[in-house]
Motif scaffolding. Sequence first.
Motif, short mmCIF file in Angstrom:
data_model
loop_
_atom_site.label_atom_id
_atom_site.label_comp_id
_atom_site.label_asym_id
_atom_site.label_seq_id
_atom_site.Cartn_x
_atom_site.Cartn_y
_atom_site.Cartn_z
N ASP A 60 -24.67 34.93 66.20
CA ASP A 60 -23.82 36.12 66.23
C ASP A 60 -24.59 37.29 65.63
O ASP A 60 -25.19 37.16 64.56
N PRO A 61 -24.56 38.44 66.30
CA PRO A 61 -25.25 39.62 65.73
C PRO A 61 -24.63 39.96 64.37
O PRO A 61 -23.42 40.03 64.24
N SER A 62 -25.48 40.14 63.39
CA SER A 62 -24.98 40.41 62.04
C SER A 62 -25.84 41.47 61.37
O SER A 62 -26.78 42.01 61.97
N TRP A 63 -25.53 41.73 60.11
CA TRP A 63 -26.27 42.72 59.34
C TRP A 63 -27.75 42.37 59.25
O TRP A 63 -28.59 43.24 59.15
N LYS A 64 -28.09 41.06 59.34
CA LYS A 64 -29.49 40.64 59.26
C LYS A 64 -30.29 41.19 60.43
O LYS A 64 -31.42 41.66 60.27
N HIS A 65 -29.70 41.12 61.62
CA HIS A 65 -30.38 41.63 62.81
C HIS A 65 -30.52 43.16 62.74
O HIS A 65 -31.53 43.73 63.14
N GLY A 66 -29.48 43.81 62.22
CA GLY A 66 -29.55 45.26 62.03
C GLY A 66 -30.61 45.64 61.02
O GLY A 66 -31.36 46.60 61.22
N LEU A 67 -30.68 44.89 59.93
CA LEU A 67 -31.70 45.15 58.91
C LEU A 67 -33.11 44.97 59.50
O LEU A 67 -34.01 45.76 59.21
N ALA A 68 -33.29 43.96 60.33
CA ALA A 68 -34.60 43.74 60.97
C ALA A 68 -34.97 44.95 61.83
O ALA A 68 -36.11 45.41 61.81
N ALA A 69 -34.02 45.48 62.59
CA ALA A 69 -34.30 46.63 63.45
C ALA A 69 -34.66 47.86 62.61
O ALA A 69 -35.60 48.59 62.95
N ASP A 139 -24.02 41.73 74.82
CA ASP A 139 -22.91 42.10 75.71
C ASP A 139 -21.55 41.67 75.18
O ASP A 139 -20.76 41.03 75.87
N ASP A 140 -21.30 42.01 73.91
CA ASP A 140 -20.01 41.73 73.29
C ASP A 140 -19.68 42.90 72.37
O ASP A 140 -20.09 42.92 71.21
N PRO A 141 -18.93 43.90 72.89
CA PRO A 141 -18.66 45.10 72.08
C PRO A 141 -18.04 44.80 70.72
O PRO A 141 -18.37 45.46 69.73
N ASP A 142 -17.17 43.82 70.64
CA ASP A 142 -16.56 43.50 69.35
C ASP A 142 -17.54 42.81 68.41
O ASP A 142 -17.51 43.03 67.20
N GLY A 143 -18.42 41.99 68.97
CA GLY A 143 -19.35 41.23 68.15
C GLY A 143 -20.55 42.02 67.67
O GLY A 143 -21.30 41.56 66.83
N THR A 144 -20.74 43.20 68.23
CA THR A 144 -21.92 43.99 67.86
C THR A 144 -21.59 45.20 66.98
O THR A 144 -22.40 46.10 66.82
N ALA A 145 -20.42 45.20 66.38
CA ALA A 145 -20.00 46.33 65.54
C ALA A 145 -20.95 46.52 64.36
O ALA A 145 -21.26 47.66 63.97
N SER A 146 -21.45 45.42 63.78
CA SER A 146 -22.35 45.56 62.63
C SER A 146 -23.67 46.20 63.06
O SER A 146 -24.27 46.97 62.30
N LEU A 147 -24.11 45.93 64.28
CA LEU A 147 -25.34 46.56 64.77
C LEU A 147 -25.14 48.06 64.95
O LEU A 147 -26.01 48.86 64.63
#
Length: 194
Positions: A60-69, A139-147
């Motif tokens: 699941d996309p999370s803050w970790k993936h956002g931090l990596a970006a 491709d999940d607008p609700d699941g990518t809110a943290s990104l």
Amino acid sequence: MIVTLIVICEIGFWVLLAAGLATRYLLRMPRLGVAILLCEPLLEVLLLVVTAVDLKNGADPSWKHGLAAVYIGYTVGHGHRTVRWLDGHAAHRLRGTPLPRPPRYGRPRARYEAKVWLGTVVAAAVASALLLIAMWYVDDPDGTASLRGWMYTAWRAAGIHGLIALSYTLFPKKAPPGTSDGPARDREKHLTGR
């Protein structure tokens, strides 16, 4: 796993930087030193690949993936400046070259701050591009809110940095009477001791 890899990449950045500068100045092998320094972007490529594989494997996309970006964006926007700054300090310390210093007053300082801010804009743009690709991929607008939140954070930081850089243009610090601010003057002071 992503956070651990970010920490490893940061440690690897500093280890490669130290190895490159030591090879360049202490061992007097400048070409090999530059080659070692040019290996640093491979760390970000590794982080990018691992993050993409993690998302592909269903994480699941999370803050970790956002931090990596954001980390990759920062490295793209400011990594070269950090390396150049440390290289200048190593050359000063080990070879006696003039200490690299940014301009301190007036328009030269404002131009310098604007260039640094452009690095932050590049960092935010790279982070945003990576985050948008990740959101498209998942491709999940609700699941990518943290990104999406990380994207706003990157641009908020660029905006704040832009205001600080602008303050150097709107309220320039004036050089004391009888001084000249510039690289030539700094070189002269270093060589003459005055």
